[in-house]
Design a protein around this motif. Structure first.
Motif, PDB file in Angstrom:
ATOM      1  N   THR A  70      -8.924 -12.894  -5.050  1.00 55.05           N
ATOM      2  CA  THR A  70      -8.078 -12.987  -6.248  1.00 55.05           C
ATOM      3  C   THR A  70      -8.799 -13.625  -7.432  1.00 55.05           C
ATOM      4  O   THR A  70      -8.511 -13.305  -8.576  1.00 55.05           O
ATOM      5  CB  THR A  70      -6.804 -13.808  -5.967  1.00 55.05           C
ATOM      6  OG1 THR A  70      -7.187 -15.119  -5.514  1.00 55.05           O
ATOM      7  CG2 THR A  70      -5.929 -13.124  -4.931  1.00 55.05           C
ATOM      8  N   HIS A  71      -9.732 -14.549  -7.137  1.00 57.04           N
ATOM      9  CA  HIS A  71     -10.504 -15.157  -8.228  1.00 57.04           C
ATOM     10  C   HIS A  71     -11.738 -15.850  -7.686  1.00 57.04           C
ATOM     11  O   HIS A  71     -11.943 -15.936  -6.479  1.00 57.04           O
ATOM     12  CB  HIS A  71      -9.644 -16.087  -9.081  1.00 57.04           C
ATOM     13  CG  HIS A  71      -9.090 -17.288  -8.373  1.00 57.04           C
ATOM     14  ND1 HIS A  71      -8.133 -17.221  -7.396  1.00 57.04           N
ATOM     15  CD2 HIS A  71      -9.357 -18.612  -8.517  1.00 57.04           C
ATOM     16  CE1 HIS A  71      -7.826 -18.437  -6.974  1.00 57.04           C
ATOM     17  NE2 HIS A  71      -8.564 -19.303  -7.636  1.00 57.04           N
ATOM     18  N   LEU A  72     -12.564 -16.338  -8.615  1.00 58.15           N
ATOM     19  CA  LEU A  72     -13.913 -16.761  -8.242  1.00 58.15           C
ATOM     20  C   LEU A  72     -14.002 -18.076  -7.471  1.00 58.15           C
ATOM     21  O   LEU A  72     -15.029 -18.356  -6.853  1.00 58.15           O
ATOM     22  CB  LEU A  72     -14.784 -16.859  -9.504  1.00 58.15           C
ATOM     23  CG  LEU A  72     -14.323 -17.800 -10.625  1.00 58.15           C
ATOM     24  CD1 LEU A  72     -14.752 -19.238 -10.389  1.00 58.15           C
ATOM     25  CD2 LEU A  72     -14.886 -17.320 -11.946  1.00 58.15           C
ATOM     26  N   HIS A  73     -12.966 -18.904  -7.471  1.00 55.73           N
ATOM     27  CA  HIS A  73     -13.077 -20.208  -6.805  1.00 55.73           C
ATOM     28  C   HIS A  73     -13.501 -20.044  -5.344  1.00 55.73           C
ATOM     29  O   HIS A  73     -13.036 -19.145  -4.643  1.00 55.73           O
ATOM     30  CB  HIS A  73     -11.744 -20.968  -6.890  1.00 55.73           C
ATOM     31  CG  HIS A  73     -11.520 -21.569  -8.243  1.00 55.73           C
ATOM     32  ND1 HIS A  73     -10.278 -21.719  -8.799  1.00 55.73           N
ATOM     33  CD2 HIS A  73     -12.405 -22.052  -9.157  1.00 55.73           C
ATOM     34  CE1 HIS A  73     -10.401 -22.279 -10.000  1.00 55.73           C
ATOM     35  NE2 HIS A  73     -11.676 -22.485 -10.238  1.00 55.73           N
ATOM     36  N   ALA A  74     -14.353 -20.980  -4.896  1.00 61.03           N
ATOM     37  CA  ALA A  74     -15.000 -20.829  -3.593  1.00 61.03           C
ATOM     38  C   ALA A  74     -14.017 -20.838  -2.424  1.00 61.03           C
ATOM     39  O   ALA A  74     -14.296 -20.242  -1.380  1.00 61.03           O
ATOM     40  CB  ALA A  74     -16.039 -21.931  -3.409  1.00 61.03           C
ATOM     41  N   ASP A  75     -12.851 -21.497  -2.584  1.00 58.64           N
ATOM     42  CA  ASP A  75     -11.893 -21.467  -1.468  1.00 58.64           C
ATOM     43  C   ASP A  75     -11.277 -20.071  -1.310  1.00 58.64           C
ATOM     44  O   ASP A  75     -10.677 -19.764  -0.288  1.00 58.64           O
ATOM     45  CB  ASP A  75     -10.804 -22.550  -1.616  1.00 58.64           C
ATOM     46  CG  ASP A  75     -10.127 -22.561  -2.969  1.00 58.64           C
ATOM     47  OD1 ASP A  75     -10.769 -22.210  -3.967  1.00 58.64           O
ATOM     48  OD2 ASP A  75      -8.933 -22.924  -3.032  1.00 58.64           O
ATOM     49  N   HIS A  76     -11.455 -19.224  -2.304  1.00 53.82           N
ATOM     50  CA  HIS A  76     -10.939 -17.844  -2.243  1.00 53.82           C
ATOM     51  C   HIS A  76     -12.049 -16.833  -1.969  1.00 53.82           C
ATOM     52  O   HIS A  76     -11.843 -15.849  -1.284  1.00 53.82           O
ATOM     53  CB  HIS A  76     -10.223 -17.494  -3.558  1.00 53.82           C
ATOM     54  CG  HIS A  76      -9.067 -18.408  -3.832  1.00 53.82           C
ATOM     55  ND1 HIS A  76      -7.762 -18.036  -3.641  1.00 53.82           N
ATOM     56  CD2 HIS A  76      -9.029 -19.709  -4.222  1.00 53.82           C
ATOM     57  CE1 HIS A  76      -6.962 -19.064  -3.915  1.00 53.82           C
ATOM     58  NE2 HIS A  76      -7.714 -20.083  -4.275  1.00 53.82           N
ATOM     59  N   SER A  77     -13.230 -17.106  -2.524  1.00 52.91           N
ATOM     60  CA  SER A  77     -14.317 -16.112  -2.482  1.00 52.91           C
ATOM     61  C   SER A  77     -15.416 -16.444  -1.476  1.00 52.91           C
ATOM     62  O   SER A  77     -16.270 -15.608  -1.191  1.00 52.91           O
ATOM     63  CB  SER A  77     -14.960 -16.016  -3.874  1.00 52.91           C
ATOM     64  OG  SER A  77     -15.621 -17.241  -4.194  1.00 52.91           O
ATOM     65  N   GLY A 167      -6.047 -17.372 -16.883  1.00 53.08           N
ATOM     66  CA  GLY A 167      -5.530 -18.725 -17.115  1.00 53.08           C
ATOM     67  C   GLY A 167      -6.215 -19.705 -16.176  1.00 53.08           C
ATOM     68  O   GLY A 167      -7.092 -20.461 -16.573  1.00 53.08           O
ATOM     69  N   HIS A 168      -5.846 -19.653 -14.902  1.00 57.89           N
ATOM     70  CA  HIS A 168      -6.484 -20.541 -13.914  1.00 57.89           C
ATOM     71  C   HIS A 168      -7.980 -20.232 -13.820  1.00 57.89           C
ATOM     72  O   HIS A 168      -8.801 -21.139 -13.701  1.00 57.89           O
ATOM     73  CB  HIS A 168      -5.782 -20.367 -12.572  1.00 57.89           C
ATOM     74  CG  HIS A 168      -6.394 -21.127 -11.450  1.00 57.89           C
ATOM     75  ND1 HIS A 168      -6.378 -22.510 -11.387  1.00 57.89           N
ATOM     76  CD2 HIS A 168      -7.058 -20.711 -10.338  1.00 57.89           C
ATOM     77  CE1 HIS A 168      -7.000 -22.893 -10.278  1.00 57.89           C
ATOM     78  NE2 HIS A 168      -7.425 -21.831  -9.633  1.00 57.89           N
ATOM     79  N   THR A 169      -8.332 -18.964 -13.845  1.00 55.79           N
ATOM     80  CA  THR A 169      -9.717 -18.539 -14.115  1.00 55.79           C
ATOM     81  C   THR A 169      -9.623 -17.431 -15.166  1.00 55.79           C
ATOM     82  O   THR A 169      -8.545 -16.870 -15.370  1.00 55.79           O
ATOM     83  CB  THR A 169     -10.452 -17.996 -12.857  1.00 55.79           C
ATOM     84  OG1 THR A 169      -9.755 -16.849 -12.368  1.00 55.79           O
ATOM     85  CG2 THR A 169     -10.575 -19.053 -11.776  1.00 55.79           C
ATOM     86  N   ALA A 186      -1.665 -15.964  -5.833  1.00 54.23           N
ATOM     87  CA  ALA A 186      -2.959 -16.676  -5.812  1.00 54.23           C
ATOM     88  C   ALA A 186      -2.763 -18.112  -6.305  1.00 54.23           C
ATOM     89  O   ALA A 186      -1.860 -18.794  -5.833  1.00 54.23           O
ATOM     90  CB  ALA A 186      -4.001 -15.921  -6.619  1.00 54.23           C
ATOM     91  N   ASP A 187      -3.561 -18.571  -7.286  1.00 51.99           N
ATOM     92  CA  ASP A 187      -3.384 -19.928  -7.828  1.00 51.99           C
ATOM     93  C   ASP A 187      -2.694 -19.891  -9.193  1.00 51.99           C
ATOM     94  O   ASP A 187      -2.811 -20.825  -9.982  1.00 51.99           O
ATOM     95  CB  ASP A 187      -4.745 -20.639  -7.975  1.00 51.99           C
ATOM     96  CG  ASP A 187      -5.322 -21.053  -6.627  1.00 51.99           C
ATOM     97  OD1 ASP A 187      -4.652 -20.839  -5.601  1.00 51.99           O
ATOM     98  OD2 ASP A 187      -6.450 -21.585  -6.611  1.00 51.99           O
ATOM     99  N   HIS A 188      -1.993 -18.798  -9.480  1.00 55.59           N
ATOM    100  CA  HIS A 188      -1.315 -18.684 -10.777  1.00 55.59           C
ATOM    101  C   HIS A 188      -0.031 -19.518 -10.782  1.00 55.59           C
ATOM    102  O   HIS A 188       0.243 -20.254 -11.724  1.00 55.59           O
ATOM    103  CB  HIS A 188      -1.017 -17.209 -11.054  1.00 55.59           C
ATOM    104  CG  HIS A 188      -0.413 -16.944 -12.400  1.00 55.59           C
ATOM    105  ND1 HIS A 188      -0.821 -17.603 -13.536  1.00 55.59           N
ATOM    106  CD2 HIS A 188       0.567 -16.083 -12.800  1.00 55.59           C
ATOM    107  CE1 HIS A 188      -0.114 -17.158 -14.570  1.00 55.59           C
ATOM    108  NE2 HIS A 188       0.736 -16.250 -14.150  1.00 55.59           N
TER     109      HIS A 188
END
Ligand SMILES: [Zn+2]
Length: 328
Positions: A70-77, A167-169, A186-188
């Motif tokens: 969903t986005h670039l943050h390491a806990d997701h990617s 927004g969050h990323t 996701a983190d939205h």
């Protein structure tokens, strides 16, 4: 832990040790011929173990999966390269996907360091040594198929629409199934924690305003089950979005009050130090470096917004960014 949250949809917990987020909700939609997996966990042994354990429990062959980051943050990617190597097809937004590649280069972190210095932070050699974006990011390149607003992800009877929610990323994506009224946020939108809205550089202007727009964009959607990446499931997304909007208005007011009391120029760190943070540290100096950088970046996204609204004045001197309240 695996919990079925809807027909064919499972919430799979991936522990995030020593991280305030505690756990990632990775979701698996188990179709007849393939499974769709949403987000992976850190590139760490603990996360990898938990991830494969969940796959085994659900009897899923990694070669028949589509992994949506969903986005670039390491806990997701974090495990995207690993799953790609094992035969999964990886999907990600173009913007966040390309930034993930850049984050593997030292140059990226030097630039982030310079930016944090301009906000007043002391950034020593070892500042990023514990930063999750550096130590838990995918360690190898991986190919991904880009997803954008309007793309669809089909699995059995589900047709998920990709919703772009910067927004969050800068280029985060969500998935929405309008017939079933199921939404992966996701983190939205998170509950009870609030998503970190950080300044990403002037090339992504007014990111806080983009976040507000992205919240308003999904507000009127029919959603009966919102599935966020951390903490609890959300049954009333409108109520939670209202709360998040109020939270940021309070943050903006808090910052204005800090600047008004100070009367003169303050650095971003100077403002962040005075703000309230929900973190178990006795004072600002005891914040671990990653938390310090998140806090300063969050303060900056709000300061940039206030400067745009002409509530505060932004200036630059000797490589440092300063803010002061408009009246002074
Ligand atoms: Zn995130």
């Amino acid at each position: 832990m695996i919990e079925q949250v809807y027909e064919k949809i499972y919430r799979c917990e991936i522990p995030l040790p020593e991280n305030p987020l505690k756990v990632l909700n990775s979701y698996i939609i188990k179709g007849k011929d393939k499974a769709v997996i949403i987000d992976t966990g850190f590139n760490s042994n603990k996360c990898k173990e938990a991830f494969y354990h969940n796959l085994n429990r659900l009897d899923i062959d990694i070669r028949k999966t589509e992994v949506i980051v969903t986005h670039l943050h390491a806990d997701h990617s974090g495990l995207a390269h690993e799953l790609y190597r094992q035969g999964a097809k990886v999907f990600m937004s173009k913007g966040d996907g390309n930034t993930t590649k850049k984050m593997k280069e030292e140059k990226y972190w030097i630039e982030i360091g310079l930016q944090l210095k301009s906000f007043g932070l002391k950034v020593g050699e070892d500042f990023f040594d514990t930063h999750p974006g550096k130590i838990y990011a995918p360690s190898e390149e991986f190919d991904f198929t880009p997803l954008k607003e309007g793309s669809t992800v089909v699995v059995d009877e589900y047709r998920f629409q990709v919703i772009s929610v910067p927004g969050h990323t800068p280029d985060m994506i969500n998935l929405y199934e309008p017939k079933h009224e199921v939404y992966f946020s996701a983190d939205h939108v998170l509950d009870p924690i609030t998503p970190n809205i950080a300044f990403w550089g002037f090339e992504y202007p007014l990111i806080l305003n983009q976040y507000f727009q992205s919240l308003k964009k999904i507000y009127s959607l029919k959603i009966k089950l919102m599935l966020p990446s951390h903490r609890k499931l959300i049954m009333d997304h409108k109520k939670r979005i209202d709360e998040l909007l109020v939270h940021h208005q309070h943050r903006l007011q808090e910052i204005e009050t800090i600047l008004a009391q100070n009367k003169g120029d303050m650095t971003v760190e100077g403002v962040a130090k005075e703000m309230e943070w929900k973190i178990l540290a006795k004072d600002w100096d005891a914040f671990p470096p990653p938390q310090k950088s998140f806090a300063v970046a969050e303060a900056m996204s709000h300061l940039e917004y206030l400067a745009h609204k002409e509530r505060v004045h932004m200036s630059e001197k000797n490589g440092l960014v300063y803010f002061r309240i408009m009246e002074y």
